[in-house]
Design a protein around this motif. Structure first.
Motif: not given
Length: 286
Positions: A59-65, A229-247
């Motif tokens: 996924l790191y390489q795919w999104f990088g492309d 639990g599933f909501h917490g997983f989605h919050v984690t995923l969303g925070a990672i997405m926003l962290a990538v956008i921040l970078r």
């Protein structure tokens, strides 16, 4: 996306990619490893972990492309429309995902429980009490305490609502071409997201060790941990997405008129906020 529609082809179609087959192999390793792990094979845990790491690498390489294509000016307005529709359908699928879990809670609480508590069922389960929260027939589930809305769930509600404001602030700042404010607002959003996750971990530790509330604590325990639990997983995923956008924002990506990568992540974050409000009311208060 920093390119303008006049620089891009009518609709950019990338060359055949190696990423889908590689991701499929990682998912296969993950699924097979999980099946062996839950059946007692020790090596299944290692295969599961390897599968997860491999999928993340792909996924790191795919999104990088995909980012390179965008920054290279290959994405036109038509590709942007495709991205918007794709993100919309993805969020719709997430709505259906959580809709199924909320429906299971409704069915257990409002349909199955009164049915099991009627006169006919009372002959089969004489010790069953049709009240919520419910632990099933007496003696089958260890005694536990329920999780109330104070203090952590209410604090987390305030945190998520505040993060919705900060991501909106960042979005408006980007549209006004105030990049510094956009970075500040998005950084606050990412920080609030991870604080939410840390508080939820603390809540789970409290539930397990002090309330004896576990996934096996009857229908209440299973629905509580399934939804939170599933909501917490989605919050984690969303925070990672926003962290990538921040970078990307710090690196100078996106313009005031062309920034769907930012918008898509913000849509997802607002969806997570709305789901939490429903969960907060139905799980912690009712």
């Amino acid at each position: 996306m920093s390119s303008t529609p006049t620089q891009a082809p009518y609709y950019y179609v990338p060359e055949p990619s190696r990423h889908p087959i590689r991701a499929s192999l990682g998912l296969l390793a993950f699924g097979y490893g999980m099946s062996q792990w839950v059946n007692g094979s020790q090596w299944g845990a290692y295969l599961t972990g390897l599968g997860i790491l491999w999928v993340l690498f792909v996924l790191y390489q795919w999104f990088g492309d995909a980012i390179a294509e965008s920054e290279g000016g290959l994405n036109s307005v038509n590709v942007d429309i495709s991205y918007r529709w794709s993100m919309s359908w993805f969020i719709f699928s997430e709505i259906m995902f959580f809709g199924a879990f909320f429906s299971s809670l409704f069915y257990a609480r409002n349909i199955a429980m009164p049915w099991l508590g009627d006169i006919d069922s009372h002959l089969l389960w004489p010790n069953f009490s049709a009240v919520w929260p419910n632990a099933g027939p007496g003696g089958l589930v260890d005694t536990f305490e329920t999780m109330g809305p104070w203090p952590i769930p209410s604090i987390n509600t305030a945190i998520l609502l505040t993060s919705g404001l900060t991501v909106t602030w960042a979005h408006h700042a980007l549209r006004a071409n105030h990049r510094k404010q956009a970075i500040q607002g998005l950084a606050l959003t990412v920080g609030l997201g991870f604080i939410f996750v840390c508080l939820q971990v603390f809540e789970y530790v409290h539930a397990y060790h002090e309330l004896n509330l576990k996934l096996t604590s009857g229908i209440y325990g299973s629905t509580f941990f399934m939804l939170t639990g599933f909501h917490g997983f989605h919050v984690t995923l969303g925070a990672i997405m926003l962290a990538v956008i921040l970078r990307r924002l710090i690196k100078g990506h996106f313009t005031a008129d062309n920034h769907f990568g930012f918008e898509g992540a913000a849509w997802y974050w607002h969806f997570v906020d709305v789901v939490w409000l429903g969960l907060y009311l139905l799980v912690y208060w009712m």
